[in-house]
Each structure stands twice: as structure tokens, then as C-alpha cells.
Design a protein around this motif. Structure first.
Motif, PDB file in Angstrom:
ATOM      1  N   MET A   1       0.842  -1.162   0.000  1.00 31.20           N
ATOM      2  CA  MET A   1       0.000   0.000   0.000  1.00 31.20           C
ATOM      3  C   MET A   1       0.893   1.233   0.000  1.00 31.20           C
ATOM      4  SD  MET A   1      -2.560   1.424   2.989  1.00 31.20           S
ATOM      5  CE  MET A   1      -3.310  -0.118   3.224  1.00 31.20           C
ATOM      6  N   ILE A   2       0.585   2.174  -0.863  1.00 34.68           N
ATOM      7  CA  ILE A   2       1.298   3.443  -0.898  1.00 34.68           C
ATOM      8  C   ILE A   2       0.297   4.542  -0.569  1.00 34.68           C
ATOM      9  CG2 ILE A   2       2.547   5.078  -2.336  1.00 34.68           C
ATOM     10  CD1 ILE A   2       3.533   2.671  -3.968  1.00 34.68           C
ATOM     11  N   LEU A   3       0.536   5.213   0.541  1.00 32.28           N
ATOM     12  CA  LEU A   3      -0.348   6.300   0.953  1.00 32.28           C
ATOM     13  C   LEU A   3      -0.033   7.555   0.152  1.00 32.28           C
ATOM     14  CD1 LEU A   3      -0.236   5.813   4.801  1.00 32.28           C
ATOM     15  CD2 LEU A   3      -2.032   5.127   3.237  1.00 32.28           C
ATOM     16  N   GLN A   4      -1.061   8.164  -0.378  1.00 28.02           N
ATOM     17  CA  GLN A   4      -0.881   9.387  -1.147  1.00 28.02           C
ATOM     18  C   GLN A   4      -1.300  10.618  -0.362  1.00 28.02           C
ATOM     19  OE1 GLN A   4      -3.009   8.689  -4.784  1.00 28.02           O
ATOM     20  NE2 GLN A   4      -1.442   7.326  -5.571  1.00 28.02           N
ATOM     21  N   SER A   5      -2.323  10.466   0.493  1.00 26.25           N
ATOM     22  CA  SER A   5      -2.799  11.613   1.259  1.00 26.25           C
ATOM     23  C   SER A   5      -3.543  11.131   2.501  1.00 26.25           C
ATOM     24  CB  SER A   5      -3.720  12.491   0.411  1.00 26.25           C
ATOM     25  OG  SER A   5      -4.905  11.795   0.079  1.00 26.25           O
TER      26      SER A   5
ATOM     27  N   THR B   1       1.569  12.374  17.970  1.00 27.31           N
ATOM     28  CA  THR B   1       1.084  11.018  18.230  1.00 27.31           C
ATOM     29  C   THR B   1      -0.353  10.866  17.760  1.00 27.31           C
ATOM     30  OG1 THR B   1       2.573  10.772  20.096  1.00 27.31           O
ATOM     31  CG2 THR B   1       0.695   9.275  20.017  1.00 27.31           C
ATOM     32  N   THR B   2      -1.166  11.882  17.949  1.00 24.45           N
ATOM     33  CA  THR B   2      -2.550  11.845  17.489  1.00 24.45           C
ATOM     34  C   THR B   2      -2.607  11.691  15.981  1.00 24.45           C
ATOM     35  OG1 THR B   2      -3.272  13.185  19.358  1.00 24.45           O
ATOM     36  CG2 THR B   2      -4.740  13.102  17.462  1.00 24.45           C
ATOM     37  N   LEU B   3      -1.709  12.350  15.275  1.00 23.68           N
ATOM     38  CA  LEU B   3      -1.646  12.207  13.824  1.00 23.68           C
ATOM     39  C   LEU B   3      -1.337  10.760  13.437  1.00 23.68           C
ATOM     40  CD1 LEU B   3      -1.717  13.570  11.050  1.00 23.68           C
ATOM     41  CD2 LEU B   3       0.722  14.032  11.341  1.00 23.68           C
ATOM     42  N   LEU B   4      -0.397  10.138  14.130  1.00 21.89           N
ATOM     43  CA  LEU B   4      -0.073   8.734  13.849  1.00 21.89           C
ATOM     44  C   LEU B   4      -1.229   7.810  14.214  1.00 21.89           C
ATOM     45  CD1 LEU B   4       3.648   8.604  15.023  1.00 21.89           C
ATOM     46  CD2 LEU B   4       2.769   8.662  12.687  1.00 21.89           C
TER      47      LEU B   4
ATOM     48  N   LEU C   1      -3.018  16.287   4.378  1.00 24.05           N
ATOM     49  CA  LEU C   1      -1.603  16.050   4.118  1.00 24.05           C
ATOM     50  C   LEU C   1      -1.442  15.295   2.803  1.00 24.05           C
ATOM     51  CD1 LEU C   1      -0.544  14.767   7.642  1.00 24.05           C
ATOM     52  CD2 LEU C   1      -0.186  17.047   6.718  1.00 24.05           C
ATOM     53  N   GLU C   2      -0.469  15.697   2.011  1.00 23.71           N
ATOM     54  CA  GLU C   2      -0.100  14.995   0.784  1.00 23.71           C
ATOM     55  C   GLU C   2       1.274  14.374   1.027  1.00 23.71           C
ATOM     56  OE1 GLU C   2      -1.929  14.802  -2.091  1.00 23.71           O
ATOM     57  OE2 GLU C   2      -3.548  15.897  -1.092  1.00 23.71           O
TER      58      GLU C   2
END
Length: 66
Positions: A1-5, A39-42, A20-21
Motif C-alpha cells: 500500500m502506498i499512501l498518497q494523502s 502522536t494523534t496524527l499517527l 496532508l499529501e
């Protein structure tokens, strides 16, 4: 899987919409002051990929993100 955004809104301390991009190659660093939401972002990223985890051991799973 490649995250784009990633788009996050109303998740824990992230209230307003955050978009986020991600670059297609290279590295990503998440830096900031204490208690600013790194940490919340993760955790939001974890939630986006795996969904809501329920049951025994969930707190341990989420603590692995820290």
C-alpha cells in the motif's frame, strides 16, 4: 500500500480539517513541540488503515504507535 494523502478532522485534539499529501518517494518526518498532536496524527493514520479496534489488547496495540 502506498499512501498518497491523509485527511483528518475531529479526531482527538485535531479539530479542524487537516489535509496532508505524501511524497511518492523519500522520507517523512513528523516534528513539533510537546503536546502538539504528533502522536494523534499517527493514531489517526493507524485508524484510517486498520479501522476501530475492539477487544482485549487494544490499548497495547495503540501504545505501539507511540
Amino acid at each position: 500500500m502506498i499512501l498518497q494523502s491523509l485527511t483528518v478532522q475531529g479526531f482527538k485534539c485535531i479539530g479542524e480539517k487537516l489535509e496532508l499529501e505524501f511524497p511518492l518517494n523519500g522520507r517523512i518526518a513528523i516534528i513539533g513541540h510537546n503536546e502538539c498532536g504528533k502522536t494523534t496524527l499517527l493514531e489517526a493514520l493507524w485508524y484510517a488503515i486498520y479501522g476501530l479496534q475492539r477487544g482485549k489488547g487494544v490499548e497495547r496495540e495503540l501504545s505501539l504507535i507511540h
